[in-house]
Design an enzyme around this catalytic site. Structure first.
Site, short mmCIF file in Angstrom:
data_model
loop_
_atom_site.label_atom_id
_atom_site.label_comp_id
_atom_site.label_asym_id
_atom_site.label_seq_id
_atom_site.Cartn_x
_atom_site.Cartn_y
_atom_site.Cartn_z
N CYS A 1 -0.13 2.89 -4.35
CA CYS A 1 -0.78 3.96 -4.64
C CYS A 1 0.17 5.16 -4.33
O CYS A 1 0.89 5.30 -3.55
CB CYS A 1 -2.25 4.07 -4.17
SG CYS A 1 -3.44 3.03 -4.67
N HIS B 1 0.90 -1.16 0.00
CA HIS B 1 -0.02 0.13 0.10
C HIS B 1 0.99 1.15 0.02
O HIS B 1 2.08 1.14 0.51
CB HIS B 1 -1.05 0.00 1.22
CG HIS B 1 -1.96 -0.92 1.06
ND1 HIS B 1 -3.15 -0.74 0.24
CD2 HIS B 1 -2.27 -2.00 1.90
CE1 HIS B 1 -4.02 -1.91 0.39
NE2 HIS B 1 -3.56 -2.61 1.73
#
Length: 392
Positions: free
Chosen positions: A264, A214
Site C-alpha cells: 500500500c 505491507h
C-alpha cells in the site's frame, strides 16, 4: 561506441576486471586521447581505489568514449604488454562482426521490422533498446513478507505466497536467476539488498527487485512510500532504490534496474468516479480481499538523510513500478493473490515476447484500474534511457 563493441566489452567484462593491469595503462590511455587527466583521476578514485574497482570503472567509462574507443583500447593493451587481453578482444571483435554480417538484411527488409514492435530483437533499433542478451539476464531478488510480529500490529498477508510463486516462475522464464527471501525484518531487508547491490553484475544486463509487503506513506525526496519489515519497521523505497545507483552499484552502471513494489502507498480507499463508457469488471470487492495498508510514517528528526541525498547522482536506468498510487490502498485477494501481481503475471505471459516494459505496465495499469468496487491505480517512476524488451 557502437552496440556490437559495447556488447563485446560486457561479455569480456569479468575477465577484464579480473586480469586488467590498470596502473600500466594510464600513460597510454592519455597518449591516445581516450581519457583526459581528470577522467583518469576519477577512475583511480572509484570504489575503494583497488585495482579491481579501477578496472571495473575503466571498462564502464570506456563505453562512453566514442566509436573508436575499443580499437584504441586494444592498442593500449598491446602497448603495455597485455597481449592476452588484447587478443581476447580482437578475436571476439572479429567473431561478432562476422555474426552481424551473417544476419544483416537489406535496407528494404529492415525498415518494416523497425516499425513493428512485435518483431525479433535484432530487428529493433539497437540505439533505443537496452542490451538484454546475457543468459542469465540478471539477478531477481523477491522479498516476500507474510508474517509480522505481534507488536507491529500488522496482519498476516495471506495470499502473498501465491504472488511470490507466480513471480518466481515468471522471471525464471524471462531468464533471470531468481532468489526468494521470506519474512525479513527491516534490517534483514536492507542487508539482503546491500548484498545484492555489492555483487559483480558486470557480465549481466539487468537487475530486478520485487518487494511484497505491507506499506505506508513516508517522507521522501525522490521515490515515495515505504515497505515494512516483519518487525514493523519501515524501509523507504528511495533508500532501497539508491542502493543500486551508480555510486552504490557501479557494475550496474548504464544497465536497467527494475523495482516492483506490491504494498500500500497509504490508507486512502478510492471508490473511483463514474465514467459512462467504462466497462466495470470484477464489480464486487469480495470477502477475500484485504489491503496492504499501514499508517503514515514520518522520518525521525534531523538525521543524516539530507547530506546523503544531496550527494546522490541523478537517477538513471531506474524503473520503479508501484502497485498503487501514493497514499492509496493496494488490494490483495487471500485466495488469488494481489490484483497487481496477478495482472502483471498475466500481461507478461501474454505480451512480454513482443512489447517493451512501459507498454506492458500500461496494460497492467489499465487492467487493474477496472477491478473492484474500491479502485486501484498502479503507476511508475521511469528513469530509463531506452526501451526494455525482456529476453523470452
Amino acid at each position: 561506441m557502437d552496440d556490437a563493441d559495447r556488447q563485446l566489452l560486457r561479455r569480456c567484462r569479468l575477465r577484464l576486471v579480473s586480469e586488467l593491469q590498470v596502473a600500466e595503462l594510464w600513460d597510454s590511455l592519455l597518449g591516445r586521447g581516450l581519457f583526459t587527466p581528470d577522467m583518469i583521476e576519477d577512475i583511480q578514485r572509484a570504489g575503494s581505489g583497488s585495482r579491481r574497482d579501477q578496472a571495473r570503472q575503466l571498462i564502464t567509462d570506456l563505453e562512453t568514449r566514442g566509436s573508436q574507443a575499443l580499437p584504441l583500447f586494444i592498442s593500449c593493451l598491446q602497448d603495455t604488454g597485455q597481449d592476452v587481453l588484447a587478443s581476447l578482444l580482437s578475436t571476439s571483435c572479429g567473431a561478432v562482426q562476422r555474426d552481424l554480417e551473417a544476419i544483416r538484411l537489406p535496407d528494404y527488409e529492415l525498415e518494416p521490422l523497425r516499425l513493428n514492435p512485435g518483431t525479433p530483437k535484432w530487428g529493433r533499433n539497437a540505439d533505443l533498446a537496452y542490451v538484454m542478451d546475457a543468459d542469465p539476464c540478471g539477478y531477481c531478488l523477491i522479498i516476500n513478507n507474510v508474517n509480522f510480529c505481534l507488536k507491529s500490529n500488522l496482519s498476516t498477508r495471506t495470499g502473498s505466497n501465491i504472488d511470490c510463486d507466480k513471480l518466481q516462475k515468471r522471471f525464471r522464464l524471462l531468464h533471470f536467476t531468481v532468489e526468494v527471501k521470506c519474512d525479513l525484518s527491516a534490517k534483514e531487508m536492507l542487508l539482503a539488498l546491500m548484498e545484492l547491490a555489492q555483487r559483480d553484475h558486470g557480465a549481466l544486463d539487468c537487475c530486478v527487485v520485487v518487494i511484497l509487503s505491507h506499506g505506508c506513506q513516508a517522507t521522501h525526496r525522490q521515490f515515495p512510500g515505504a515497505v515494512y519489515g516483519t518487525d514493523g519497521c519501515p524501509v523507504a523505497i528511495e533508500r532501497i532504490v539508491n542502493l543500486f545507483n551508480g555510486t552504490g552499484c557501479p557494475s550496474l552502471g548504464g544497465k536497467p534496474k527494475l523495482f516492483f513494489i506490491q504494498a500500500c502507498g497509504g490508507e486512502q480507499k478510492d471508490r473511483g468516479f463514474a465514467v459512462a463508457s467504462a466497462s466495470l469488471k470484477d464489480s464486487a470487492s469480495g470477502s477475500n480481499t484485504e489491503s496492504d495498508a499501514a499508517p503514515f510514517q514520518e522520518s525521525p528528526g534531523d538525521s543524516d538523510q539530507p547530506d546523503a541525498v544531496a550527494s546522490l547522482p541523478t537517477p538513471s536506468d531506474i524503473f520503479v513500478s508501484y502497485s498503487t498510487f501514493p497514499g492509496f490502498v493496494s488490494w490483495r485477494d487471500t485466495k488469488n493473490g494481489s490484483w497487481y501481481v496477478e495482472t502483471l503475471d498475466h500481461i507478461f505471459k501474454q505480451w512480454a515476447a513482443s512489447e517493451d516494459l512501459q507498454i506492458l505496465l500500461l496494460r497492467v495499469a489499465n487492467a487493474v484500474s477496472e477491478k473492484g468496487i474500491y479502485k486501484q491505480m498502479p503507476g511508475c517512476f521511469n528513469f530509463l534511457r531506452k526501451r526494455l524488451f525482456f529476453k523470452t
